[in-house]
Design a protein around this motif. Structure first.
Motif, PDB file in Angstrom:
ATOM      1  N   ARG A 164       0.827  -1.212   0.000  1.00  0.00           N
ATOM      2  CA  ARG A 164       0.000   0.000   0.000  1.00  0.00           C
ATOM      3  C   ARG A 164       0.863   1.265   0.000  1.00  0.00           C
ATOM      4  N   LEU A 165       1.985   1.237   0.689  1.00  0.00           N
ATOM      5  CA  LEU A 165       2.850   2.418   0.759  1.00  0.00           C
ATOM      6  C   LEU A 165       3.334   2.866  -0.615  1.00  0.00           C
ATOM      7  N   LEU A 166       3.375   1.952  -1.563  1.00  0.00           N
ATOM      8  CA  LEU A 166       3.874   2.284  -2.896  1.00  0.00           C
ATOM      9  C   LEU A 166       2.817   2.958  -3.761  1.00  0.00           C
ATOM     10  N   VAL A 170      -0.939   9.544   0.646  1.00  0.00           N
ATOM     11  CA  VAL A 170      -1.264  10.001   1.997  1.00  0.00           C
ATOM     12  C   VAL A 170      -0.590   9.094   3.026  1.00  0.00           C
ATOM     13  N   TRP A 171      -0.763   7.789   2.865  1.00  0.00           N
ATOM     14  CA  TRP A 171      -0.170   6.852   3.819  1.00  0.00           C
ATOM     15  C   TRP A 171       1.348   6.866   3.729  1.00  0.00           C
ATOM     16  N   PHE A 172       1.872   6.983   2.530  1.00  0.00           N
ATOM     17  CA  PHE A 172       3.329   7.036   2.349  1.00  0.00           C
ATOM     18  C   PHE A 172       3.928   8.214   3.112  1.00  0.00           C
ATOM     19  N   THR A 173       3.366   9.395   2.935  1.00  0.00           N
ATOM     20  CA  THR A 173       3.939  10.571   3.612  1.00  0.00           C
ATOM     21  C   THR A 173       3.791  10.471   5.120  1.00  0.00           C
ATOM     22  N   ALA A 219       8.908  14.287   1.543  1.00  0.00           N
ATOM     23  CA  ALA A 219       8.687  15.730   1.569  1.00  0.00           C
ATOM     24  C   ALA A 219       8.229  16.227   0.206  1.00  0.00           C
ATOM     25  N   ALA A 220       8.800  15.691  -0.852  1.00  0.00           N
ATOM     26  CA  ALA A 220       8.402  16.092  -2.203  1.00  0.00           C
ATOM     27  C   ALA A 220       6.985  15.640  -2.520  1.00  0.00           C
ATOM     28  N   VAL A 221       6.641  14.399  -2.147  1.00  0.00           N
ATOM     29  CA  VAL A 221       5.292  13.889  -2.388  1.00  0.00           C
ATOM     30  C   VAL A 221       4.278  14.698  -1.590  1.00  0.00           C
ATOM     31  N   ARG A 222       4.652  15.085  -0.391  1.00  0.00           N
ATOM     32  CA  ARG A 222       3.752  15.886   0.441  1.00  0.00           C
ATOM     33  C   ARG A 222       3.384  17.199  -0.241  1.00  0.00           C
TER      34      ARG A 222
END
Length: 277
Positions: A164-166, A170-173, A219-222
């Motif tokens: 799921r993290l991939l 939202v969950w990844f960040t 940080a970039a994905v956020r």
């Protein structure tokens, strides 16, 4: 929601919080005291792709059935779709908050945020009556929150084999940046509310910091960068376990020094063990 508001992510999030405030005012009627925006919506740094819309609802008193009322009202609001799905509600009585207690859902870090940065949306301004937690309370509360969120079977399985993290930004960040925020809060702020941007900048400059490429990606994905599996997978494999191990080890030691409950230190130690070497 107007087209002008919908085109401005911060204004849209503020509109969601205001709608939520009015909904809780209706259901709690004369027991409703105030509603505040918290988190990045109140103190800056709101990231439309991943940030929660944090709403604080303050009541005159808490009674049986209130938790169900809060949950059901939130469910109805979230059924409206994005961005309502990211509405996160903190609630409790003014009396309990003024004594540094939690009779609803109001962790210490969010009580601090209310006292320092709460943005009044509706009702009477009572933030000045909120008891500010000290550094030791924040340390303990942060560790308990980390265990509740990051030491679950689901997250530990993702640490060992991300799925799921991939695919879930939202969950990844949150999975990557929660421990960074906890590091910063316990090591630097000494009882002051911290922003994600401050925590990320401090962590990346920290000597000996682990998993810095992963933190940079989060940080970039956020801030809106796409989450690509080919880029994220090797960074998660190399860094997430390292990040969680370091957090568990450092926080366990800080808790020992602060005289925190033995069961909390033991829980962090067990979590560290489940992460492997």
């Amino acid at each position: 929601m107007s087209a002008a508001v919908a085109g401005d992510p911060v204004a849209a999030a503020r509109s969601v919080a205001e709608e939520g405030a009015r909904a809780y005012q209706r259901v709690f009627a004369d027991r409703f005291v105030a509603a505040y925006a918290l988190g990045s919506l109140a103190h800056g740094g709101y990231a439309p792709a991943v940030s929660d819309i944090d709403l604080a609802v303050l009541l005159a008193d808490v009674r049986g059935g209130d938790a169900e009322t809060v949950a059901e009202t939130g469910r109805i609001l979230r059924e409206r779709g994005e961005p309502y799905r990211r509405l996160s509600v903190f609630w409790g009585s003014v009396t309990a908050l003024s004594r540094g207690q939690d009779d609803g859902r109001f962790p210490a870090i969010d009580r601090l945020d209310l006292a320092e940065h709460g943005l009044l949306l509706l009702g009477s301004d009572v933030a000045g009556r909120v008891a500010v937690p000290d550094a030791d309370e924040l340390l303990v509360d942060g560790a308990r929150f980390a265990l509740d969120v990051l030491a679950t079977d689901e997250v530990i399985a993702e640490v060992h084999q991300p799925r799921r993290l991939l695919h879930d930004p939202v969950w990844f960040t949150k999975a990557v940046l929660f421990p960074v925020r906890f590091f910063y809060s316990s090591a630097v702020t000494m009882g002051r509310a911290a922003t994600n941007d401050d925590a990320i900048g401090w962590y990346l400059d920290r000597p000996g910091a682990v998993a810095t490429p992963l933190v940079r990606l989060a940080a970039a994905v956020r801030t809106g960068a796409p989450l690509h599996e080919a880029e994220a997978a090797p960074l998660l494999a190399a860094g997430l376990r390292q990040l969680y191990r370091r957090y568990a080890e450092e926080q366990a030691e800080r808790l020992r020094q602060a005289g925190a409950p033995d069961d909390l230190v033991a829980a962090l130690t067990r979590w560290r063990g489940r992460l492997g070497d």
